[in-house]
Design a protein around this motif. Structure first.
Motif, PDB file in Angstrom:
ATOM      1  N   SER A  25       0.734  -1.046   0.230  1.00  0.00           N
ATOM      2  CA  SER A  25       0.111  -0.097   0.241  1.00  0.00           C
ATOM      3  C   SER A  25       1.074   1.336   0.023  1.00  0.00           C
ATOM      4  CB  SER A  25      -0.922  -0.091   1.262  1.00  0.00           C
ATOM      5  OG  SER A  25      -0.216  -0.268   2.318  1.00  0.00           O
ATOM      6  N   TYR A  39      -5.059   2.016  -0.892  1.00  0.00           N
ATOM      7  CA  TYR A  39      -5.709   0.798  -0.576  1.00  0.00           C
ATOM      8  C   TYR A  39      -7.196   0.375  -1.456  1.00  0.00           C
ATOM      9  CZ  TYR A  39      -3.134   1.792   3.812  1.00  0.00           C
ATOM     10  OH  TYR A  39      -2.063   1.891   4.683  1.00  0.00           O
ATOM     11  N   SER A  42      -9.617  -2.152   1.034  1.00  0.00           N
ATOM     12  CA  SER A  42      -9.782  -1.894   2.482  1.00  0.00           C
ATOM     13  C   SER A  42     -10.339  -0.539   2.942  1.00  0.00           C
ATOM     14  CB  SER A  42      -8.474  -2.330   3.215  1.00  0.00           C
ATOM     15  OG  SER A  42      -7.861  -3.687   2.801  1.00  0.00           O
ATOM     16  N   VAL A  44      -9.503   2.794   5.272  1.00  0.00           N
ATOM     17  CA  VAL A  44      -8.066   3.427   5.810  1.00  0.00           C
ATOM     18  C   VAL A  44      -8.418   3.667   7.177  1.00  0.00           C
ATOM     19  CG1 VAL A  44      -6.408   4.989   5.524  1.00  0.00           C
ATOM     20  CG2 VAL A  44      -7.473   4.131   3.605  1.00  0.00           C
ATOM     21  N   GLU A 143      -4.956  -0.416   7.775  1.00  0.00           N
ATOM     22  CA  GLU A 143      -6.285  -0.866   7.004  1.00  0.00           C
ATOM     23  C   GLU A 143      -7.072  -2.133   7.747  1.00  0.00           C
ATOM     24  OE1 GLU A 143      -5.261  -2.910   3.618  1.00  0.00           O
ATOM     25  OE2 GLU A 143      -3.214  -3.388   4.227  1.00  0.00           O
TER      26      GLU A 143
END
Length: 360
Positions: A25, A39, A42, A44, A143
């Motif tokens: 990432s 990301y 996912s 953050v 994440e």
């Protein structure tokens, strides 16, 4: 070396020149106007902590290396408390002229040790001057899948209340350090008084603080550890907490945060609160109630969490986790059941950094 000799960018380059990203990432880290993170699948997670000299730490008894380690860990702990995975941090510092380049390198060595332990990338920050002491601001980015994130507001009636590790040791470590610091300064003042009366130079005798048998308390105060290992064990056991926090300001304060935001009450049992032997001995030595220290001391950075009652057998098999109570109806409030079965209302008496500020 004086920091002014190499300047801000020279210092940044010296501190970060060999940092290599560890996470996919992290697309671009230190070296430009912004870090670039990616990301795709996912959520953050972002958390920020500020640490001020004289408020959050005392350089009389914490080394800059330990301070760097602790500064990173308290932020990493917040990501774990959301059931997330820490990935990056940014580091900002305000330093006075009394710090050398080598001092800041020591701080960064501790910072990087903490980051390396959990695979976290240092991706940026800022450095400026200070007239009042050392100030540190760290932002940690992590994440988590949307369905995995654990908030404070998810506790439900009949859930079980659990904590990791043991409580109160960090606070006892602070009391120990403060006691020995007081003894040292009393010796200094006595030496000054004698020197003044005899018109001689000040001669301060060697001072050896009395830490024997209390090493664990010092470790808990000076070398904070984020409990990512507990997050891993819960995942392996198939347990997803319903609510979770890390214990930074004291068990009672954090419990009340969870209960208030979840609109529930709780009953916890004094005899179930995990307390290390050294913590109990130190509390007795200082004539302090050890349960009060465990409830209100803070800086433990253990995890406090609730789980469904159906996970009772699973949680008993998880190492270094203790079941301390259960969630009740909101109308019943937050109660502590003592060893002799009396009930008292829990009060949020944990550390408040703004409590000593006068009204402006």
């Amino acid at each position: 070396m004086e920091i002014s000799k190499i300047g801000e960018f020279g210092l940044i380059d010296r501190l970060t020149k060999d940092i290599k990203p560890q996470n996919e990432s992290t697309k671009y880290g230190v070296g430009d106007d912004c870090a670039v993170l990616h990301y795709p699948d996912s959520e953050v997670l972002v958390t920020t902590d500020m640490l001020m000299e004289g408020v959050h730490f005392d350089l009389t008894y914490i080394s800059l290396q330990h301070l760097g380690y602790k500064s990173a860990m308290v932020n990493i702990s917040d990501i774990f408390a959301m059931n997330g995975t820490p990935r990056q941090i940014t580091v900002s510092m305000a330093v006075s002229k009394r710090f050398s380049v080598e001092d800041i390198e020591l701080f960064y060595s501790g910072l990087r040790m903490a980051c390396d332990k959990w695979g976290v990338d240092i991706v940026g920050g800022d450095t400026t001057s200070s007239y009042t002491g050392l100030a540190i601001s760290i932002t940690c980015i992590g994440e988590a899948r949307k369905e995995d994130i654990v908030y404070r507001n998810g506790a439900r009636e009949t859930d079980l209340v659990c904590v990791s590790g043991d409580l109160g040791a960090a606070y006892m470590g602070l009391q120990l350090l403060e006691r020995e610091k007081t003894v040292y300064y009393q010796m200094v003042e006595e030496a000054k008084r004698k020197a003044s009366s005899n018109s001689t130079n000040i001669s301060i005798p060697d001072f050896q603080p009395d830490f024997s048998g209390k090493e664990y308390l010092l470790q808990r105060q000076l070398k904070t550890e984020a409990r990512g290992d507990i997050i891993q064990r819960l995942r392996q056991a198939g347990i997803r907490p319903t609510a979770m926090m890390d214990i930074s300001d004291g068990l009672s304060s954090e419990l009340m945060h969870i209960c208030n935001q979840s609109h529930v009450g709780c009953r916890i049992f004094e005899k179930q609160i995990p307390i290390d032997y050294q913590t109990a001995v130190m509390a007795e030595e200082l004539n302090m109630n050890v349960t009060t220290c465990a409830l209100n001391g803070g800086e433990d950075y253990e995890l406090l969490f609730t789980i469904p009652i159906g996970d009772h057998e699973k949680i008993q098999a998880v190492e270094d986790v203790k079941l301390i109570g259960h969630i009740t109806k909101e109308s019943l409030g937050c109660q502590l059941v003592t060893r002799d079965n009396q009930e008292f209302e829990l009060k949020a008496q944990g550390w408040n950094p703004l409590s000593n500020m006068s009204d402006k």
